[in-house]
Design a protein around this motif. Structure first.
Motif, PDB file in Angstrom:
ATOM      1  N   VAL A  29       0.841  -1.205   0.000  1.00 48.15           N
ATOM      2  CA  VAL A  29       0.000   0.000   0.000  1.00 48.15           C
ATOM      3  C   VAL A  29       0.876   1.254   0.000  1.00 48.15           C
ATOM      4  O   VAL A  29       0.616   2.206  -0.743  1.00 48.15           O
ATOM      5  CB  VAL A  29      -0.958  -0.006   1.216  1.00 48.15           C
ATOM      6  CG1 VAL A  29      -1.666   1.322   1.374  1.00 48.15           C
ATOM      7  CG2 VAL A  29      -1.948  -1.142   1.100  1.00 48.15           C
ATOM      8  N   VAL A  30       1.917   1.254   0.822  1.00 46.85           N
ATOM      9  CA  VAL A  30       2.810   2.418   0.894  1.00 46.85           C
ATOM     10  C   VAL A  30       3.491   2.649  -0.452  1.00 46.85           C
ATOM     11  O   VAL A  30       3.595   3.793  -0.920  1.00 46.85           O
ATOM     12  CB  VAL A  30       3.848   2.229   2.019  1.00 46.85           C
ATOM     13  CG1 VAL A  30       4.955   3.256   1.928  1.00 46.85           C
ATOM     14  CG2 VAL A  30       3.162   2.299   3.368  1.00 46.85           C
ATOM     15  N   GLU A  31       3.943   1.600  -1.102  1.00 46.12           N
ATOM     16  CA  GLU A  31       4.607   1.746  -2.400  1.00 46.12           C
ATOM     17  C   GLU A  31       3.647   2.299  -3.447  1.00 46.12           C
ATOM     18  O   GLU A  31       4.005   3.144  -4.258  1.00 46.12           O
ATOM     19  CB  GLU A  31       5.179   0.402  -2.850  1.00 46.12           C
ATOM     20  CG  GLU A  31       5.958   0.460  -4.138  1.00 46.12           C
ATOM     21  CD  GLU A  31       7.173   1.373  -4.082  1.00 46.12           C
ATOM     22  OE1 GLU A  31       7.558   1.875  -5.152  1.00 46.12           O
ATOM     23  OE2 GLU A  31       7.718   1.607  -2.994  1.00 46.12           O
ATOM     24  N   ARG A  32       2.401   1.841  -3.434  1.00 43.10           N
ATOM     25  CA  ARG A  32       1.417   2.366  -4.398  1.00 43.10           C
ATOM     26  C   ARG A  32       1.120   3.837  -4.140  1.00 43.10           C
ATOM     27  O   ARG A  32       0.968   4.623  -5.066  1.00 43.10           O
ATOM     28  CB  ARG A  32       0.133   1.551  -4.350  1.00 43.10           C
ATOM     29  CG  ARG A  32       0.311   0.189  -4.975  1.00 43.10           C
ATOM     30  CD  ARG A  32      -0.991  -0.532  -5.065  1.00 43.10           C
ATOM     31  NE  ARG A  32      -0.749  -1.838  -5.638  1.00 43.10           N
ATOM     32  CZ  ARG A  32      -1.631  -2.507  -6.334  1.00 43.10           C
ATOM     33  NH1 ARG A  32      -2.824  -1.990  -6.531  1.00 43.10           N
ATOM     34  NH2 ARG A  32      -1.347  -3.689  -6.814  1.00 43.10           N
ATOM     35  N   LEU A  33       1.025   4.204  -2.852  1.00 44.67           N
ATOM     36  CA  LEU A  33       0.800   5.620  -2.526  1.00 44.67           C
ATOM     37  C   LEU A  33       1.989   6.471  -2.933  1.00 44.67           C
ATOM     38  O   LEU A  33       1.835   7.604  -3.395  1.00 44.67           O
ATOM     39  CB  LEU A  33       0.547   5.784  -1.028  1.00 44.67           C
ATOM     40  CG  LEU A  33      -0.823   5.382  -0.517  1.00 44.67           C
ATOM     41  CD1 LEU A  33      -0.864   5.479   0.995  1.00 44.67           C
ATOM     42  CD2 LEU A  33      -1.909   6.243  -1.138  1.00 44.67           C
ATOM     43  N   ARG A  34       3.181   5.934  -2.765  1.00 37.14           N
ATOM     44  CA  ARG A  34       4.390   6.689  -3.104  1.00 37.14           C
ATOM     45  C   ARG A  34       4.475   6.989  -4.590  1.00 37.14           C
ATOM     46  O   ARG A  34       4.988   8.022  -4.988  1.00 37.14           O
ATOM     47  CB  ARG A  34       5.623   5.895  -2.665  1.00 37.14           C
ATOM     48  CG  ARG A  34       6.901   6.690  -2.689  1.00 37.14           C
ATOM     49  CD  ARG A  34       8.082   5.865  -2.258  1.00 37.14           C
ATOM     50  NE  ARG A  34       8.414   4.807  -3.208  1.00 37.14           N
ATOM     51  CZ  ARG A  34       9.080   4.981  -4.352  1.00 37.14           C
ATOM     52  NH1 ARG A  34       9.457   6.194  -4.704  1.00 37.14           N
ATOM     53  NH2 ARG A  34       9.352   3.975  -5.142  1.00 37.14           N
ATOM     54  N   THR A  40       3.738  12.250  -3.283  1.00 37.59           N
ATOM     55  CA  THR A  40       5.105  11.826  -2.998  1.00 37.59           C
ATOM     56  C   THR A  40       5.682  12.553  -1.789  1.00 37.59           C
ATOM     57  O   THR A  40       6.258  11.931  -0.911  1.00 37.59           O
ATOM     58  CB  THR A  40       6.005  12.045  -4.225  1.00 37.59           C
ATOM     59  OG1 THR A  40       5.408  11.392  -5.337  1.00 37.59           O
ATOM     60  CG2 THR A  40       7.387  11.503  -3.992  1.00 37.59           C
ATOM     61  N   GLY A  41       5.547  13.859  -1.722  1.00 35.53           N
ATOM     62  CA  GLY A  41       6.108  14.622  -0.606  1.00 35.53           C
ATOM     63  C   GLY A  41       5.491  14.247   0.727  1.00 35.53           C
ATOM     64  O   GLY A  41       6.192  14.082   1.718  1.00 35.53           O
ATOM     65  N   VAL A  42       4.171  14.093   0.767  1.00 35.41           N
ATOM     66  CA  VAL A  42       3.472  13.754   2.005  1.00 35.41           C
ATOM     67  C   VAL A  42       3.863  12.359   2.472  1.00 35.41           C
ATOM     68  O   VAL A  42       4.174  12.143   3.643  1.00 35.41           O
ATOM     69  CB  VAL A  42       1.936  13.846   1.803  1.00 35.41           C
ATOM     70  CG1 VAL A  42       1.209  13.356   3.037  1.00 35.41           C
ATOM     71  CG2 VAL A  42       1.540  15.263   1.457  1.00 35.41           C
ATOM     72  N   VAL A  43       3.838  11.393   1.562  1.00 30.31           N
ATOM     73  CA  VAL A  43       4.156  10.011   1.922  1.00 30.31           C
ATOM     74  C   VAL A  43       5.601   9.904   2.384  1.00 30.31           C
ATOM     75  O   VAL A  43       5.898   9.243   3.379  1.00 30.31           O
ATOM     76  CB  VAL A  43       3.880   9.060   0.729  1.00 30.31           C
ATOM     77  CG1 VAL A  43       4.376   7.659   1.026  1.00 30.31           C
ATOM     78  CG2 VAL A  43       2.391   9.039   0.424  1.00 30.31           C
ATOM     79  N   THR A  44       6.513  10.562   1.716  1.00 30.18           N
ATOM     80  CA  THR A  44       7.927  10.542   2.111  1.00 30.18           C
ATOM     81  C   THR A  44       8.097  11.137   3.502  1.00 30.18           C
ATOM     82  O   THR A  44       8.821  10.592   4.336  1.00 30.18           O
ATOM     83  CB  THR A  44       8.780  11.317   1.101  1.00 30.18           C
ATOM     84  OG1 THR A  44       8.581  10.745  -0.192  1.00 30.18           O
ATOM     85  CG2 THR A  44      10.246  11.252   1.454  1.00 30.18           C
ATOM     86  N   PHE A  45       7.404  12.251   3.772  1.00 36.05           N
ATOM     87  CA  PHE A  45       7.469  12.893   5.088  1.00 36.05           C
ATOM     88  C   PHE A  45       7.003  11.935   6.182  1.00 36.05           C
ATOM     89  O   PHE A  45       7.662  11.780   7.210  1.00 36.05           O
ATOM     90  CB  PHE A  45       6.612  14.161   5.091  1.00 36.05           C
ATOM     91  CG  PHE A  45       6.539  14.844   6.410  1.00 36.05           C
ATOM     92  CD1 PHE A  45       7.576  15.671   6.829  1.00 36.05           C
ATOM     93  CD2 PHE A  45       5.446  14.662   7.244  1.00 36.05           C
ATOM     94  CE1 PHE A  45       7.513  16.302   8.060  1.00 36.05           C
ATOM     95  CE2 PHE A  45       5.385  15.298   8.474  1.00 36.05           C
ATOM     96  CZ  PHE A  45       6.420  16.115   8.880  1.00 36.05           C
ATOM     97  N   VAL A  46       5.872  11.265   5.950  1.00 41.80           N
ATOM     98  CA  VAL A  46       5.307  10.346   6.945  1.00 41.80           C
ATOM     99  C   VAL A  46       6.218   9.132   7.125  1.00 41.80           C
ATOM    100  O   VAL A  46       6.480   8.703   8.251  1.00 41.80           O
ATOM    101  CB  VAL A  46       3.881   9.911   6.539  1.00 41.80           C
ATOM    102  CG1 VAL A  46       3.378   8.784   7.414  1.00 41.80           C
ATOM    103  CG2 VAL A  46       2.937  11.101   6.604  1.00 41.80           C
ATOM    104  N   LEU A  47       6.716   8.565   6.030  1.00 40.89           N
ATOM    105  CA  LEU A  47       7.547   7.365   6.120  1.00 40.89           C
ATOM    106  C   LEU A  47       8.855   7.619   6.845  1.00 40.89           C
ATOM    107  O   LEU A  47       9.344   6.759   7.561  1.00 40.89           O
ATOM    108  CB  LEU A  47       7.822   6.800   4.728  1.00 40.89           C
ATOM    109  CG  LEU A  47       6.640   6.139   4.044  1.00 40.89           C
ATOM    110  CD1 LEU A  47       7.051   5.628   2.678  1.00 40.89           C
ATOM    111  CD2 LEU A  47       6.094   5.003   4.891  1.00 40.89           C
TER     112      LEU A  47
END
Length: 120
Positions: A29-34, A40-47
């Protein structure tokens, strides 16, 4: 597969297989969101902070849990006592006493019986 089945049947821990499925599917799920544009910026920040949050939660849980994650047993020796068997080596048992919280190393031949106590 045997581990989750054993925990569900023996300890009635239904959450073990559910947690395994969630933890297995989470990276997908994380890879698909990324890969979605705009996220991209939001997911990278959270991860980047997710690992720190998980580590902190694990440390807090470890500090607060006072009971070892092994079953309490009544160990039959010359002087029976209650404790948690932490390790079984060939010929020896390492036991954490339930009351005094001290380790004992017992010879396997001195142990007459071991009885698991239900949810103490």
């Amino acid at each position: 597969m045997a581990f989750p089945v054993a925990h569900v049947l023996t300890y009635h821990r239904w959450w073990v297989p559910v947690g395994a499925v969630v933890l297995t599917g989470l990276p997908v799920v994380v890879e698909r969101l990324r890969r979605r544009p705009g996220l991209t910026g939001v997911v990278t920040f959270v991860l980047r902070r997710f690992g720190y949050v998980v580590g902190a939660v694990a440390l807090v849980v470890a500090a607060l849990v006072a009971t070892p994650w092994v079953p309490l047993e009544r160990i039959g020796t010359d002087e029976p006592f209650e404790g948690y068997v932490m390790e079984t080596s060939p010929g020896f048992l390492k036991v954490l006493g339930a009351q005094e919280r001290e380790f004992r190393i017992l010879r396997a031949e001195d142990v007459r019986s071991r009885t698991e106590l239900a949810d103490h």
